[in-house]
Design a protein around this motif. Structure first.
Motif, PDB file in Angstrom:
ATOM      1  N   MET A 104       1.139  -0.847   0.080  1.00 21.54           N
ATOM      2  CA  MET A 104      -0.297  -0.172   0.084  1.00 21.54           C
ATOM      3  C   MET A 104       0.966   1.167  -0.315  1.00 21.54           C
ATOM      4  O   MET A 104       1.056   1.742   0.911  1.00 21.54           O
ATOM      5  N   PRO A 105       1.353   1.641  -1.322  1.00 20.83           N
ATOM      6  CA  PRO A 105       2.499   2.781  -1.065  1.00 20.83           C
ATOM      7  C   PRO A 105       1.278   3.990  -0.508  1.00 20.83           C
ATOM      8  O   PRO A 105       0.488   4.334  -0.591  1.00 20.83           O
ATOM      9  N   ARG A 106       2.704   5.561   0.282  1.00 19.76           N
ATOM     10  CA  ARG A 106       1.874   6.326   0.641  1.00 19.76           C
ATOM     11  C   ARG A 106       2.130   6.755  -0.006  1.00 19.76           C
ATOM     12  O   ARG A 106       2.626   8.144   0.493  1.00 19.76           O
ATOM     13  N   THR A 107       1.501   7.365  -0.672  1.00 18.18           N
ATOM     14  CA  THR A 107       1.447   8.356  -2.114  1.00 18.18           C
ATOM     15  C   THR A 107       1.399  10.220  -0.980  1.00 18.18           C
ATOM     16  O   THR A 107       1.799  10.787  -2.103  1.00 18.18           O
ATOM     17  N   ASP A 108       0.230   9.762  -0.114  1.00 16.01           N
ATOM     18  CA  ASP A 108      -0.748  11.192   0.116  1.00 16.01           C
ATOM     19  C   ASP A 108       0.421  11.577   0.711  1.00 16.01           C
ATOM     20  O   ASP A 108       0.531  12.877   0.783  1.00 16.01           O
ATOM     21  N   ALA A 109       1.951  11.222   1.208  1.00 13.81           N
ATOM     22  CA  ALA A 109       3.225  11.860   1.688  1.00 13.81           C
ATOM     23  C   ALA A 109       3.635  12.259   0.664  1.00 13.81           C
ATOM     24  O   ALA A 109       4.636  13.331   0.970  1.00 13.81           O
ATOM     25  N   LEU A 110       3.840  11.744  -0.306  1.00 12.43           N
ATOM     26  CA  LEU A 110       4.542  11.694  -1.432  1.00 12.43           C
ATOM     27  C   LEU A 110       4.685  13.207  -1.929  1.00 12.43           C
ATOM     28  O   LEU A 110       4.972  13.853  -2.170  1.00 12.43           O
ATOM     29  N   ASP A 111       3.084  13.301  -1.714  1.00 12.29           N
ATOM     30  CA  ASP A 111       2.563  14.428  -2.773  1.00 12.29           C
ATOM     31  C   ASP A 111       2.484  15.334  -1.591  1.00 12.29           C
ATOM     32  O   ASP A 111       2.595  16.579  -2.239  1.00 12.29           O
ATOM     33  N   LEU A 112       2.103  15.426  -0.493  1.00  9.47           N
ATOM     34  CA  LEU A 112       2.439  16.865   0.692  1.00  9.47           C
ATOM     35  C   LEU A 112       4.054  17.145   0.282  1.00  9.47           C
ATOM     36  O   LEU A 112       3.939  18.190   0.753  1.00  9.47           O
ATOM     37  N   VAL A 113       4.903  16.346   0.683  1.00 10.03           N
ATOM     38  CA  VAL A 113       5.980  16.339   0.552  1.00 10.03           C
ATOM     39  C   VAL A 113       6.867  17.670  -0.781  1.00 10.03           C
ATOM     40  O   VAL A 113       7.683  18.335  -0.813  1.00 10.03           O
ATOM     41  N   LEU A 114       6.242  17.374  -1.459  1.00  7.58           N
ATOM     42  CA  LEU A 114       6.189  18.217  -3.191  1.00  7.58           C
ATOM     43  C   LEU A 114       5.773  18.798  -3.055  1.00  7.58           C
ATOM     44  O   LEU A 114       6.280  19.900  -3.963  1.00  7.58           O
ATOM     45  N   GLU A 115       4.595  18.762  -2.635  1.00  6.14           N
ATOM     46  CA  GLU A 115       3.796  20.379  -2.872  1.00  6.14           C
ATOM     47  C   GLU A 115       4.842  21.385  -1.725  1.00  6.14           C
ATOM     48  O   GLU A 115       4.835  22.338  -2.259  1.00  6.14           O
ATOM     49  N   LEU A 116       5.428  20.637  -0.567  1.00  9.35           N
ATOM     50  CA  LEU A 116       6.476  21.442   0.291  1.00  9.35           C
ATOM     51  C   LEU A 116       7.646  21.985  -0.080  1.00  9.35           C
ATOM     52  O   LEU A 116       7.357  23.695  -0.703  1.00  9.35           O
ATOM     53  N   VAL A 117       7.687  21.350  -1.214  1.00  5.39           N
ATOM     54  CA  VAL A 117       9.122  21.377  -2.374  1.00  5.39           C
ATOM     55  C   VAL A 117       8.887  22.860  -3.279  1.00  5.39           C
ATOM     56  O   VAL A 117       9.526  23.972  -2.874  1.00  5.39           O
ATOM     57  N   VAL A 118       7.239  22.732  -3.568  1.00  3.43           N
ATOM     58  CA  VAL A 118       7.023  23.860  -4.284  1.00  3.43           C
ATOM     59  C   VAL A 118       6.760  25.040  -3.720  1.00  3.43           C
ATOM     60  O   VAL A 118       7.589  26.048  -4.500  1.00  3.43           O
ATOM     61  N   LEU A 119       5.940  25.170  -2.308  1.00  2.25           N
ATOM     62  CA  LEU A 119       6.133  26.326  -1.704  1.00  2.25           C
ATOM     63  C   LEU A 119       7.161  27.157  -0.923  1.00  2.25           C
ATOM     64  O   LEU A 119       7.174  28.525  -1.572  1.00  2.25           O
ATOM     65  N   LEU A 120       8.036  26.014  -0.472  1.00  2.00           N
ATOM     66  CA  LEU A 120       9.552  26.401  -0.102  1.00  2.00           C
ATOM     67  C   LEU A 120      10.161  27.366  -1.324  1.00  2.00           C
ATOM     68  O   LEU A 120      10.929  28.153  -0.882  1.00  2.00           O
ATOM     69  N   GLY A 121      10.028  26.317  -2.576  1.00  2.00           N
ATOM     70  CA  GLY A 121      10.452  27.070  -3.558  1.00  2.00           C
ATOM     71  C   GLY A 121      10.618  28.576  -4.199  1.00  2.00           C
ATOM     72  O   GLY A 121      10.987  29.349  -3.926  1.00  2.00           O
ATOM     73  N   GLU A 122       9.466  29.213  -4.297  1.00  2.00           N
ATOM     74  CA  GLU A 122       8.410  30.387  -4.135  1.00  2.00           C
ATOM     75  C   GLU A 122       8.491  30.828  -3.220  1.00  2.00           C
ATOM     76  O   GLU A 122       9.026  31.761  -3.211  1.00  2.00           O
ATOM     77  N   ASP A 123       8.851  30.266  -1.946  1.00  2.00           N
ATOM     78  CA  ASP A 123       8.978  31.953  -0.694  1.00  2.00           C
ATOM     79  C   ASP A 123      10.454  31.769  -0.893  1.00  2.00           C
ATOM     80  O   ASP A 123      10.704  32.939  -0.290  1.00  2.00           O
TER      81      ASP A 123
END
Lengths: 142, 142
Positions: B1-20
């Motif tokens: 059961m892959p925990r893709t939701d956590a990965l997607d959340l981390v990817l969102e964090l990457v995007v937001l941190l990059g923007e900031d």
DNA sequence: TATTGTTATACTCTATAACTATA
DNA sequence: TATAGTTATAGAGTATAACAATA
């Protein structure tokens, strides 16, 4: 007492994740920007370049370039819009669609690689922590 | 059961941190690449372009361009190397050093913003989770 | 002969502005 | 008049290859 160690760790994570993705995408002849575009197409279906520009938050001119590259690489084709002759519908080719399906699988495998073996309690706390940080960043960027 | 939701959340964090970061750096007339270079100078002192290229994992030619831009923006100067006349020592200007000190402060403030208010237990679990993920990524990239 | 940094060339991502075709 | 996508132009980041000065 600022928790700079956690921030530094997150920044390292960002760097490593970026390297991993770029390396993986390069194997498919894609860049990060082009992958974002086909990922969008894969999940929303054929789109006008205008819609892609809005969704990706880049200029229409930029989309022209990205679609040019993706078309040359055989990922997408431009089709006439059925009712608006000004617009084009960017559509995944058969080859592109197959690649994207494979990328979906790779995405699940990456999640598996990163989180398999992490105890449930830690996983839950981790997700909660990331949500906390994401929420703070959203506020800061608003 | 892959925990893709956590990965997607981390990817969102990457995007937001990059923007900031990009937004913050733009206010100082810097780009991410140039900021990485001056950040390195700030923490290791004057360096040859060769050393910078190795540390940043980019080509010497790339460093030439980054230093050109930073010199024009008044962040750094090229000084002759005292013992090797082939080499130049890239050095922060007074202005550059002041900016970098301010960036150190901003870095602490960002950590404060992101993690202040997070319960100690969750913070510890979060750090553990990120360490786990970073370790897995290191293995994958090796 | 090896190393440092440069010039020459090229590709990608990005932006603004002007223009064409269509709505 | 407004919109979709293009051409024209420009700057930043990145790379390889050839070259000059120095080690």
């Amino acid at each position: 007492m600022p928790r700079t160690d956690a921030l530094d760790l997150v920044l390292e994570l960002v760097v490593l994740l970026g390297e991993d993705m770029a390396q993986s995408l390069a194997g498919d002849g894609l860049t990060v920007s082009r992958a974002r575009l086909v990922w969008l197409l894969h999940h929303t279906g054929p789109s006008t370049q205008r819609a892609l520009a809005d969704a990706l938050k880049v200029t229409p001119r930029n989309v022209t370039g990205l679609v040019d590259g993706l078309a040359q690489a055989g990922y997408v084709v431009r089709r006439p819009h059925p009712s608006d002759r000004r617009a084009t519908l960017v559509t995944l080719t058969e080859h592109g669609a197959q690649k994207l399906t494979a990328m979906d699988a790779a995405h699940r495998e990456l999640a598996e690689l990163l989180f398999a073996g992490m105890p449930d309690a830690q996983y839950a706390a981790f997700v909660g922590g990331v949500e906390h940080v994401v929420a703070r960043l959203r506020e800061a960027l608003r």
